[in-house]
Design a protein around this motif. Sequence first.
Motif, PDB file in Angstrom:
ATOM      1  N   SER A   1     -17.482  -8.089  40.230  1.00 51.24           N
ATOM      2  CA  SER A   1     -18.506  -8.412  39.242  1.00 51.24           C
ATOM      3  C   SER A   1     -17.927  -8.389  37.834  1.00 51.24           C
ATOM      4  CB  SER A   1     -19.696  -7.449  39.352  1.00 51.24           C
ATOM      5  OG  SER A   1     -19.349  -6.153  38.932  1.00 51.24           O
ATOM      6  N   GLN A   2     -17.076  -7.415  37.548  1.00 44.57           N
ATOM      7  CA  GLN A   2     -16.471  -7.331  36.219  1.00 44.57           C
ATOM      8  C   GLN A   2     -15.478  -8.458  35.981  1.00 44.57           C
ATOM      9  OE1 GLN A   2     -17.407  -5.056  33.721  1.00 44.57           O
ATOM     10  NE2 GLN A   2     -19.024  -4.951  35.247  1.00 44.57           N
ATOM     11  N   GLY A   3     -14.916  -8.975  37.047  1.00 50.96           N
ATOM     12  CA  GLY A   3     -13.970 -10.078  36.942  1.00 50.96           C
ATOM     13  C   GLY A   3     -14.633 -11.448  36.888  1.00 50.96           C
ATOM     14  N   GLY A   4     -15.976 -11.471  36.898  1.00 45.75           N
ATOM     15  CA  GLY A   4     -16.690 -12.739  36.770  1.00 45.75           C
ATOM     16  C   GLY A   4     -17.064 -13.385  38.093  1.00 45.75           C
ATOM     17  N   ASN A   5     -16.965 -12.670  39.190  1.00 46.47           N
ATOM     18  CA  ASN A   5     -17.294 -13.212  40.502  1.00 46.47           C
ATOM     19  C   ASN A   5     -18.579 -12.564  41.032  1.00 46.47           C
ATOM     20  OD1 ASN A   5     -14.896 -14.793  40.608  1.00 46.47           O
ATOM     21  ND2 ASN A   5     -13.768 -12.952  41.142  1.00 46.47           N
ATOM     22  N   ALA A   6     -19.684 -12.816  40.362  1.00 44.96           N
ATOM     23  CA  ALA A   6     -20.944 -12.150  40.697  1.00 44.96           C
ATOM     24  C   ALA A   6     -21.407 -12.463  42.112  1.00 44.96           C
ATOM     25  CB  ALA A   6     -22.024 -12.548  39.693  1.00 44.96           C
ATOM     26  N   ASP A   7     -21.287 -13.711  42.548  1.00 46.03           N
ATOM     27  CA  ASP A   7     -21.742 -14.068  43.894  1.00 46.03           C
ATOM     28  C   ASP A   7     -20.943 -13.337  44.969  1.00 46.03           C
ATOM     29  OD1 ASP A   7     -23.685 -15.742  42.861  1.00 46.03           O
ATOM     30  OD2 ASP A   7     -22.421 -17.533  43.007  1.00 46.03           O
ATOM     31  N   GLU A   8     -19.640 -13.281  44.792  1.00 46.01           N
ATOM     32  CA  GLU A   8     -18.796 -12.571  45.748  1.00 46.01           C
ATOM     33  C   GLU A   8     -19.101 -11.078  45.730  1.00 46.01           C
ATOM     34  OE1 GLU A   8     -17.627 -14.758  43.546  1.00 46.01           O
ATOM     35  OE2 GLU A   8     -16.552 -16.300  44.658  1.00 46.01           O
ATOM     36  N   ALA A   9     -19.353 -10.543  44.554  1.00 44.11           N
ATOM     37  CA  ALA A   9     -19.686  -9.123  44.429  1.00 44.11           C
ATOM     38  C   ALA A   9     -20.974  -8.812  45.192  1.00 44.11           C
ATOM     39  CB  ALA A   9     -19.827  -8.728  42.964  1.00 44.11           C
ATOM     40  N   LEU A  10     -21.978  -9.650  45.044  1.00 44.99           N
ATOM     41  CA  LEU A  10     -23.231  -9.433  45.773  1.00 44.99           C
ATOM     42  C   LEU A  10     -23.006  -9.455  47.277  1.00 44.99           C
ATOM     43  CD1 LEU A  10     -25.750 -11.469  43.608  1.00 44.99           C
ATOM     44  CD2 LEU A  10     -25.602  -8.987  43.848  1.00 44.99           C
ATOM     45  N   ASP A  11     -22.182 -10.377  47.741  1.00 39.73           N
ATOM     46  CA  ASP A  11     -21.863 -10.434  49.172  1.00 39.73           C
ATOM     47  C   ASP A  11     -21.150  -9.165  49.630  1.00 39.73           C
ATOM     48  OD1 ASP A  11     -23.024 -12.921  49.560  1.00 39.73           O
ATOM     49  OD2 ASP A  11     -21.135 -14.012  49.292  1.00 39.73           O
ATOM     50  N   THR A  12     -20.232  -8.681  48.818  1.00 39.47           N
ATOM     51  CA  THR A  12     -19.498  -7.458  49.164  1.00 39.47           C
ATOM     52  C   THR A  12     -20.444  -6.268  49.202  1.00 39.47           C
ATOM     53  OG1 THR A  12     -17.480  -8.355  48.167  1.00 39.47           O
ATOM     54  CG2 THR A  12     -17.539  -5.988  48.548  1.00 39.47           C
ATOM     55  N   TYR A  13     -21.349  -6.181  48.237  1.00 41.15           N
ATOM     56  CA  TYR A  13     -22.342  -5.100  48.244  1.00 41.15           C
ATOM     57  C   TYR A  13     -23.227  -5.178  49.501  1.00 41.15           C
ATOM     58  CZ  TYR A  13     -21.477  -3.535  43.421  1.00 41.15           C
ATOM     59  OH  TYR A  13     -20.922  -3.012  42.269  1.00 41.15           O
ATOM     60  N   ARG A  14     -23.682  -6.396  49.846  1.00 41.02           N
ATOM     61  CA  ARG A  14     -24.527  -6.557  51.036  1.00 41.02           C
ATOM     62  C   ARG A  14     -23.791  -6.117  52.292  1.00 41.02           C
ATOM     63  NH1 ARG A  14     -25.676 -11.827  49.050  1.00 41.02           N
ATOM     64  NH2 ARG A  14     -27.449 -11.681  47.686  1.00 41.02           N
ATOM     65  N   GLN A  15     -22.540  -6.546  52.418  1.00 38.94           N
ATOM     66  CA  GLN A  15     -21.752  -6.164  53.589  1.00 38.94           C
ATOM     67  C   GLN A  15     -21.561  -4.651  53.651  1.00 38.94           C
ATOM     68  OE1 GLN A  15     -18.103  -8.398  53.551  1.00 38.94           O
ATOM     69  NE2 GLN A  15     -19.178 -10.350  53.438  1.00 38.94           N
ATOM     70  N   LEU A  16     -21.313  -4.044  52.512  1.00 43.67           N
ATOM     71  CA  LEU A  16     -21.152  -2.596  52.460  1.00 43.67           C
ATOM     72  C   LEU A  16     -22.404  -1.902  52.973  1.00 43.67           C
ATOM     73  CD1 LEU A  16     -19.980   0.162  51.529  1.00 43.67           C
ATOM     74  CD2 LEU A  16     -20.844  -0.384  49.251  1.00 43.67           C
ATOM     75  N   LEU A  17     -23.563  -2.303  52.484  1.00 43.17           N
ATOM     76  CA  LEU A  17     -24.809  -1.653  52.871  1.00 43.17           C
ATOM     77  C   LEU A  17     -25.181  -1.932  54.329  1.00 43.17           C
ATOM     78  CD1 LEU A  17     -26.827  -2.167  49.582  1.00 43.17           C
ATOM     79  CD2 LEU A  17     -25.744  -0.067  50.414  1.00 43.17           C
ATOM     80  N   GLU A  18     -24.750  -3.066  54.858  1.00 44.92           N
ATOM     81  CA  GLU A  18     -24.992  -3.360  56.271  1.00 44.92           C
ATOM     82  C   GLU A  18     -24.097  -2.504  57.170  1.00 44.92           C
ATOM     83  OE1 GLU A  18     -24.405  -7.563  56.770  1.00 44.92           O
ATOM     84  OE2 GLU A  18     -26.222  -8.063  55.648  1.00 44.92           O
ATOM     85  N   LYS A  19     -22.836  -2.361  56.791  1.00 39.90           N
ATOM     86  CA  LYS A  19     -21.874  -1.615  57.612  1.00 39.90           C
ATOM     87  C   LYS A  19     -22.021  -0.105  57.452  1.00 39.90           C
ATOM     88  CE  LYS A  19     -18.349  -5.207  57.568  1.00 39.90           C
ATOM     89  NZ  LYS A  19     -17.007  -5.575  57.108  1.00 39.90           N
ATOM     90  N   HIS A  20     -22.412   0.329  56.264  1.00 38.64           N
ATOM     91  CA  HIS A  20     -22.503   1.762  55.945  1.00 38.64           C
ATOM     92  C   HIS A  20     -23.836   2.032  55.240  1.00 38.64           C
ATOM     93  CE1 HIS A  20     -18.191   2.007  56.834  1.00 38.64           C
ATOM     94  NE2 HIS A  20     -18.072   0.915  56.111  1.00 38.64           N
ATOM     95  N   PRO A  21     -24.944   2.052  56.001  1.00 38.92           N
ATOM     96  CA  PRO A  21     -26.262   2.153  55.374  1.00 38.92           C
ATOM     97  C   PRO A  21     -26.639   3.528  54.842  1.00 38.92           C
ATOM     98  CG  PRO A  21     -26.484   2.085  57.756  1.00 38.92           C
ATOM     99  CD  PRO A  21     -25.029   1.871  57.449  1.00 38.92           C
ATOM    100  N   GLU A  22     -25.837   4.536  55.130  1.00 33.17           N
ATOM    101  CA  GLU A  22     -26.159   5.874  54.640  1.00 33.17           C
ATOM    102  C   GLU A  22     -24.930   6.530  54.033  1.00 33.17           C
ATOM    103  OE1 GLU A  22     -28.097   8.339  57.507  1.00 33.17           O
ATOM    104  OE2 GLU A  22     -29.425   6.729  58.158  1.00 33.17           O
ATOM    105  N   GLY A  23     -25.140   7.180  52.905  1.00 29.72           N
ATOM    106  CA  GLY A  23     -24.057   7.891  52.245  1.00 29.72           C
ATOM    107  C   GLY A  23     -24.196   7.782  50.744  1.00 29.72           C
ATOM    108  N   PRO A  24     -23.381   8.525  50.017  1.00 34.34           N
ATOM    109  CA  PRO A  24     -23.487   8.530  48.552  1.00 34.34           C
ATOM    110  C   PRO A  24     -23.155   7.187  47.905  1.00 34.34           C
ATOM    111  CG  PRO A  24     -21.674   9.935  49.293  1.00 34.34           C
ATOM    112  CD  PRO A  24     -22.401   9.462  50.502  1.00 34.34           C
ATOM    113  N   TRP A  25     -22.447   6.327  48.586  1.00 36.70           N
ATOM    114  CA  TRP A  25     -22.098   5.010  48.049  1.00 36.70           C
ATOM    115  C   TRP A  25     -23.319   4.093  47.982  1.00 36.70           C
ATOM    116  CZ3 TRP A  25     -20.050   7.285  52.313  1.00 36.70           C
ATOM    117  CH2 TRP A  25     -20.641   6.944  53.526  1.00 36.70           C
TER     118      TRP A  25
END
Length: 93
Positions: free
Chosen positions: A63-87
Amino acid sequence: MTTVLLLIAFSAVDLPGAESYLLGRAAEREAKYGEAFAAYTSCSDAGGPLVPYASERAAYCQSQGGNADEALDTYRQLLEKHPEGPWVRMAEV
């Protein structure tokens, strides 16, 4: 997050990807988001307990590098794979 960094510093040999994670943090502090993203990706590829933290930081760097769409996809994948935790809170913010 500080606790995680302290744990890594004291047991870097024991955690897969710890060295890459620390390299990512150093690059991120210098606003070298491409380098940080690569280091976090390497950390995630190593497996282990740092994967969700590295994925969250990788998305932030995207996101800081200007790739907002890719960042959103990475966040979605993270929350799908690891739905619980401090992250989760970090990713939602």
